[in-house]
Design a protein around this motif. Structure first.
Motif, short mmCIF file in Angstrom:
data_model
loop_
_atom_site.label_atom_id
_atom_site.label_comp_id
_atom_site.label_asym_id
_atom_site.label_seq_id
_atom_site.Cartn_x
_atom_site.Cartn_y
_atom_site.Cartn_z
N PRO A 1 34.84 30.10 47.77
CA PRO A 1 34.45 31.36 47.41
C PRO A 1 34.80 31.07 46.14
O PRO A 1 36.55 30.47 46.23
CB PRO A 1 34.02 32.46 48.48
CG PRO A 1 34.44 31.84 49.69
CD PRO A 1 34.82 30.77 49.51
N GLN B 1 36.32 36.47 44.67
CA GLN B 1 35.38 37.62 45.69
C GLN B 1 36.68 36.94 47.37
O GLN B 1 36.86 36.69 48.01
CB GLN B 1 34.27 36.20 46.40
CG GLN B 1 33.28 36.04 45.41
CD GLN B 1 32.38 35.32 45.50
OE1 GLN B 1 32.94 34.01 45.82
NE2 GLN B 1 31.22 35.24 45.71
N SER C 1 35.06 37.45 51.30
CA SER C 1 34.69 36.03 51.31
C SER C 1 35.59 34.52 51.89
O SER C 1 36.03 34.30 52.40
CB SER C 1 33.42 35.80 50.34
OG SER C 1 32.33 37.24 50.02
#
Length: 87
Positions: free
Chosen positions: A46, A50, A53
């Motif tokens: 990712p 992010q 994540s």
């Protein structure tokens, strides 16, 4: 009980903890769980923005190459260790 049954029992037990483990402990649990269930991480990395994540992806990536049985065994051992603090 089989290894899979012990693993499933440990996974259910984590959900019943009365206190929340630290983020580092949760990420360790996540990585081992994903490795035990799905095997090596094949998802693309990712973006850095992010954050959640990326942290989960990295936790799974950190246990890459671990067999599913070894990941289950390590997960069960980690839950046994965390039970003393959070159950």
């Amino acid at each position: 009980m089989t290894l899979v049954e012990d693993f499933e029992k440990a996974a259910a037990e984590v959900k019943a903890f009365t206190k929340k483990p630290t983020n580092e402990e949760l990420l360790s649990l996540y990585g081992l769980y994903k490795q035990a269930k799905d095997g090596d991480n094949t998802a693309s990395q990712p973006w850095a923005v992010q954050v959640e994540s990326k942290a989960k992806w990295q936790a799974h990536e950190d246990v890459k190459g671990t067999s599913k049985d070894d990941a289950m065994t390590k997960y069960i051992a980690l839950v046994d260790q965390l039970r003393k603090t959070y159950a």
